[in-house]
Design an enzyme around this catalytic site. Structure first.
Site, PDB file in Angstrom:
ATOM      1  N   HIS A 131      -8.125 -67.354  69.884  1.00  0.00           N
ATOM      2  CA  HIS A 131      -6.907 -67.814  69.188  1.00  0.00           C
ATOM      3  C   HIS A 131      -5.744 -66.851  69.405  1.00  0.00           C
ATOM      4  CE1 HIS A 131      -8.891 -71.032  66.735  1.00  0.00           C
ATOM      5  NE2 HIS A 131      -9.945 -70.262  66.907  1.00  0.00           N
TER       6      HIS A 131
ATOM      7  N   ASN B 224      -9.763 -75.377  61.955  1.00  0.00           N
ATOM      8  CA  ASN B 224      -9.391 -75.945  63.249  1.00  0.00           C
ATOM      9  C   ASN B 224      -8.881 -77.369  63.060  1.00  0.00           C
ATOM     10  OD1 ASN B 224     -10.023 -73.747  64.867  1.00  0.00           O
ATOM     11  ND2 ASN B 224     -12.099 -74.456  65.314  1.00  0.00           N
TER      12      ASN B 224
HETATM   13 FE1  HDD Z   1     -12.901 -67.899  64.370  1.00  0.00          FE
HETATM   14  C1  HDD Z   1      -9.986 -66.272  64.861  1.00  0.00           C
HETATM   15  C2  HDD Z   1     -11.155 -70.733  63.415  1.00  0.00           C
HETATM   16  C3  HDD Z   1     -15.848 -69.665  64.152  1.00  0.00           C
HETATM   17  C4  HDD Z   1     -14.618 -65.077  64.889  1.00  0.00           C
HETATM   18  N1  HDD Z   1     -10.949 -68.404  64.189  1.00  0.00           N
HETATM   19  C5  HDD Z   1      -9.893 -67.582  64.425  1.00  0.00           C
HETATM   20  C6  HDD Z   1      -8.667 -68.268  64.155  1.00  0.00           C
HETATM   21  C7  HDD Z   1      -8.998 -69.524  63.753  1.00  0.00           C
HETATM   22  C8  HDD Z   1     -10.439 -69.604  63.769  1.00  0.00           C
HETATM   23  C9  HDD Z   1      -8.044 -70.635  63.360  1.00  0.00           C
HETATM   24  C10 HDD Z   1      -7.277 -67.694  64.319  1.00  0.00           C
HETATM   25  C11 HDD Z   1      -6.765 -67.110  63.040  1.00  0.00           C
HETATM   26  C12 HDD Z   1      -5.360 -66.622  63.219  1.00  0.00           C
HETATM   27  O1  HDD Z   1      -4.472 -67.470  63.418  1.00  0.00           O
HETATM   28  O2  HDD Z   1      -5.168 -65.420  63.166  1.00  0.00           O
HETATM   29  N2  HDD Z   1     -13.404 -69.835  63.955  1.00  0.00           N
HETATM   30  C13 HDD Z   1     -12.546 -70.806  63.489  1.00  0.00           C
HETATM   31  C14 HDD Z   1     -13.324 -71.944  63.083  1.00  0.00           C
HETATM   32  C15 HDD Z   1     -14.629 -71.651  63.307  1.00  0.00           C
HETATM   33  C16 HDD Z   1     -14.683 -70.316  63.842  1.00  0.00           C
HETATM   34  C17 HDD Z   1     -12.737 -73.223  62.493  1.00  0.00           C
HETATM   35  C18 HDD Z   1     -15.840 -72.493  63.039  1.00  0.00           C
HETATM   36  C19 HDD Z   1     -16.032 -73.127  61.932  1.00  0.00           C
HETATM   37  N3  HDD Z   1     -14.858 -67.465  64.526  1.00  0.00           N
HETATM   38  C20 HDD Z   1     -15.929 -68.312  64.380  1.00  0.00           C
HETATM   39  C21 HDD Z   1     -17.160 -67.572  64.451  1.00  0.00           C
HETATM   40  C22 HDD Z   1     -16.819 -66.250  64.640  1.00  0.00           C
HETATM   41  C23 HDD Z   1     -15.372 -66.215  64.693  1.00  0.00           C
HETATM   42  C24 HDD Z   1     -18.543 -68.167  64.304  1.00  0.00           C
HETATM   43  C25 HDD Z   1     -17.679 -65.036  64.788  1.00  0.00           C
HETATM   44  C26 HDD Z   1     -18.913 -64.941  64.409  1.00  0.00           C
HETATM   45  N4  HDD Z   1     -12.392 -66.029  64.878  1.00  0.00           N
HETATM   46  C27 HDD Z   1     -13.266 -65.012  65.000  1.00  0.00           C
HETATM   47  C28 HDD Z   1     -12.604 -63.683  65.262  1.00  0.00           C
HETATM   48  C29 HDD Z   1     -11.086 -64.059  65.193  1.00  0.00           C
HETATM   49  C30 HDD Z   1     -11.134 -65.560  64.992  1.00  0.00           C
HETATM   50  C31 HDD Z   1     -13.079 -62.966  66.440  1.00  0.00           C
HETATM   51  C32 HDD Z   1     -10.193 -63.589  66.324  1.00  0.00           C
HETATM   52  C33 HDD Z   1      -8.945 -63.084  65.674  1.00  0.00           C
HETATM   53  C34 HDD Z   1      -9.228 -63.103  64.259  1.00  0.00           C
HETATM   54  O3  HDD Z   1     -10.488 -63.522  64.035  1.00  0.00           O
HETATM   55  O4  HDD Z   1      -8.491 -62.757  63.369  1.00  0.00           O
HETATM   56  O5  HDD Z   1     -12.968 -62.780  64.294  1.00  0.00           O
END
Ligand code: HDD
Length: 700
Positions: A77, A150
């Site tokens: 993202h 999402n």
């Molecule tokens: Fe995630 C970012 C949505 C599963 C780990 N995720 C991130 C963002 C969104 C989502 C919208 C951007 C937030 C922003 O604008 O700063 N992610 C989801 C959804 C998931 C999902 C809807 C399933 C239901 N994500 C998911 C899993 C993991 C992560 C299973 C790790 C185990 N996601 C992350 C992250 C991020 C992220 C690596 C990258 C930047 C952040 O968190 O802030 O931790």
């Protein structure tokens, strides 16, 4: 910012400096006014340029600061756009939760939303085929609550431990870092086949949902199962849903592809412009609620993030409204530094044992530590509007100065005690858990195809054909026969006809039979067509009005006024961005109109619709202009409403060149293709066609 109603905006104002304040003088970071920031201090004379001096504190500071301007982009993202707004509760949900934000209808909660694509880097294009992030931070009086969702209600995987695999497979391939922001490559589709649990989500990913027309025209879903607790101590499972007031709309794929090159910032600009114009995007906020006692009443596990809760089984209760009404003052300190955590919940809201959510609760805090540092929640955009006090201390970039002689609890002064529940203290729901320590989930987690079929069955015929074409495109970009060849066998479990069509298009095994018996069920709310607004609207739609010298001023002014009155945004496009004169208008005395763009500067793809007013000389000029003809032809190919009056009618007909199309140069005709032609301007029919063409996307 005295009188600012939005508490978060008022709070941010205390950390904001305005560069347009003329009283500023440039200073170093340590506050000394600087006299010259253009020339590094050096040993020099009028006739000799000498070496630069390391001594210069201003020169060094400027370069040092520049060298360190970047922070790591989000690991997923990375590309996004954000805005401020407010959340209004329209109906109390006190029967299921005690959370102030979901029970107090008198309060307006400040929010910040960040939309994003998942796979691309920060500089990638907006309109690529990808899931969109929809992350909402509520600055509530009880602390920050984040719904990190999402625009698709399900996910690729069931267990957070698989997240690095699904993301590695989707991101550019490791050996050559190709392709950027695309799922159309071997590794992505290899992963999809190797993980039957991803089947439901990849069907959504191949639908129009992953090529939204606008962030303002897509749904948002919390995806994971959370819980709500009420004052009686009862617990319910819950899913969160955002539904846009403008309806759910998408590009056709060819448009999305072209816009990625023509305007990589299309979605970012669209959101920005709508807010600047005062057309504030709005979403209804819904909850789907299942009482704890009914947890096991479904043929899927309600903690499985690869499943939707069909509305027929669990109706959506719309209880609130989200409005985005203010753009950021600075991208980096707000949209880039904003940080969301699924673990940010407030009293009355809790987690469930959804194994994806539980892992996410660990991951987000962790990623913010490396992206922004341990004191990331002190950054202005992340800081709650309610009081924060605890004994977490120190760390890089600590801002708060906490007075007092103790930094632990309990202490001899009994100072800063935990809050009891009556004071708003968060008390976890006491859930009885009995089980074995094992790497396993309930057996219902093993079923992966029923809802993939449910989704596909529920789409309209055009939407289904878009899924076929998307699969055709994506698998065509996989050059490993193992990868594209076997996907057709997976598709044969969902829909044999689709599988055979894909096999025909991309090669690979031609499935001979439906390998999993179909249930043939459908559910509402899965097709985008289910979200047409009750009152059709063309508000904020961009309409190109193409004219050249000698245009029909009555038709031009008439359509422009009608479109503006309906909240649409008309743009004048002509062969030059200089004054254009109407038929009969004297160039030396007339005012003319100044075009917003010339035909080469823009493309039809960047507008929702095209209108060509009559005027013999104008139309003659446009006929001879290959780009003008291309505008019409391309808009037609992208299923857009096209309007024409007078002499322009035959021009549009010739440009579209389709047999069987009805045209009229006298009475009005609204062709079934969405082309409106008329002798006299009648904006109403055009407006209706416009609503239909992009809203319903009836044609393939
Ligand atoms: Fe995630 C970012 C949505 C599963 C780990 N995720 C991130 C963002 C969104 C989502 C919208 C951007 C937030 C922003 O604008 O700063 N992610 C989801 C959804 C998931 C999902 C809807 C399933 C239901 N994500 C998911 C899993 C993991 C992560 C299973 C790790 C185990 N996601 C992350 C992250 C991020 C992220 C690596 C990258 C930047 C952040 O968190 O802030 O931790």
């Amino acid at each position: 910012m005295a009188g600012e109603k939005n508490q978060k905006i008022a709070d941010l104002a205390t950390a904001t400096k305005d560069v347009h304040d003329k009283s500023w003088r440039i200073t170093s970071d340590y506050g000394v006014k600087q006299n010259n920031t253009d020339h590094w201090l050096s040993v020099a004379s009028e006739d000799k340029t000498g070496p630069m001096l390391l001594e210069d504190p201003f020169g060094r500071e400027k370069i040092h600061r520049f060298d360190h301007e970047r922070i790591p982009e989000r690991v997923v993202h990375a590309r996004g756009a954000g805005a401020h707004g407010k959340f209004t509760l329209l109906e109390s949900a006190s029967d299921v939760t005690s959370a102030g934000i979901l029970t107090d209808t008198s309060c307006e909660t400040p929010i910040f939303v960040r939309f994003s694509t998942v796979l691309g880097s920060r500089g990638s294009a907006d309109t690529v085929r990808d899931v969109r992030g929809f992350a909402v931070k509520f600055y509530t009086q009880e602390g920050n609550w984040d719904i990190v969702g999402n625009n698709i209600p399900v996910f690729f995987i069931q267990d957070a431990m698989k997240f690095p695999d699904v993301i590695h497979a989707g991101k550019p391939e490791p050996h050559n870092e190709i392709p950027q922001a695309q799922s159309a490559h071997n590794n992505f589709w290899d992963f999809q086949f190797m993980h039957p649990e991803a089947t439901h989500m990849f069907m959504w990913a191949m639908s129009d949902r992953t090529i939204p027309r606008s962030y303002r025209m897509m749904q948002g879903f919390g995806v994971n199962t959370f819980t709500l607790m009420n004052d009686k101590g009862e617990r319910h499972f819950v899913k969160f849903i955002w539904t846009p007031e403008l309806g759910v709309h998408s590009f056709v794929w060819d448009e999305a592809l072209k816009i990625a090159g023509q305007d990589p910032d299309f979605h970012r600009k669209d959101l920005w412009a709508a807010i600047e114009a005062g057309s504030y995007p709005k979403w209804r906020f819904g909850i789907q609620v299942i009482p704890e006692s009914k947890e096991h009443d479904f043929d899927f596990d309600i903690l499985d993030a690869t499943k939707v809760w069909p509305e027929e089984l669990v109706p959506i209760r719309y209880i609130g409204q989200l409005e985005l009404n203010r753009n950021v003052d600075e991208y980096f300190t707000q949209t880039e530094q904003v940080a969301f955590c699924t673990s940010h919940i407030v009293p009355g809201i809790g987690f469930s044992n959804d194994p994806l959510l539980q892992g996410r609760n660990f991951s987000y805090q962790d990623t913010q530590l490396s992206r922004l540092g341990v004191n990331w929640e002190e950054l202005p955009i992340n800081k709650p509007v309610c009081p924060v006090m605890n004994f977490n201390r120190d760390g890089a970039m600590r801002h708060t100065i906490t007075k007092g002689t103790v930094n632990y609890w309990p202490n001899r002064f009994q100072t800063v005690p935990p809050a009891i529940q009556e004071e708003g203290g968060y008390v976890e729901y006491a859930e009885k858990i009995v089980g074995m320590k094992a790497r396993m989930k309930s057996s219902k987690f093993k079923e992966h195809k029923n809802q993939a079929e449910l989704f596909y069955n529920s789409l309209s015929a055009p939407e289904k054909s878009h899924v076929l074409n998307a699969l055709g495109f994506e698998l065509d970009h996989c050059d490993d026969p193992v990868v594209y060849g076997r996907m057709t066998t997976r598709l044969a479990e969902i829909d044999l006809e689709l599988a055979q069509q894909v096999a025909e298009m991309v090669g690979g095994e031609m499935p001979q039979e439906q390998t999993r018996p179909k249930h043939n069920k459908t559910a509402k709310g899965l097709s985008q067509l289910d979200y047409a607004p009750e009152e059709p609207t063309i508000a904020t739609r961009m309409i190109a009005i193409i004219i050249a010298d000698g245009y029909d001023a009555i038709a031009y002014n008439g359509i422009k006024a009608a479109l503006t009155a309906a909240g649409a945004l008309p743009f004048t496009i002509s062969p030059r961005r200089n004054k254009i004169f109407a038929a009969g208008e004297d160039k030396s005395t007339g005012t003319g109109v100044t075009a917003d763009h010339h035909l080469e500067g823009m493309r039809s793809t960047l507008f929702d619709s095209v209108f060509v007013p009559g005027g013999a000389q104008s139309v003659e000029t446009l006929r001879k202009n290959g780009r003008a003809v291309h505008w019409i032809r391309e808009a037609f190919g992208h299923l857009k409403a096209i309007g024409a009056t007078g002499e322009a009618v035959m021009f549009v007909k010739d440009a579209c060149n389709l047999p069987g199309m009805e045209f009229s140069t006298s009475g009005e005709t609204v062709d079934s293709y969405g082309v409106v032609t008329t002798a006299q301007v009648n904006p109403q029919s055009f407006k209706e066609a416009l609503q239909m063409a992009k809203g319903a996307k009836d044609f393939v």
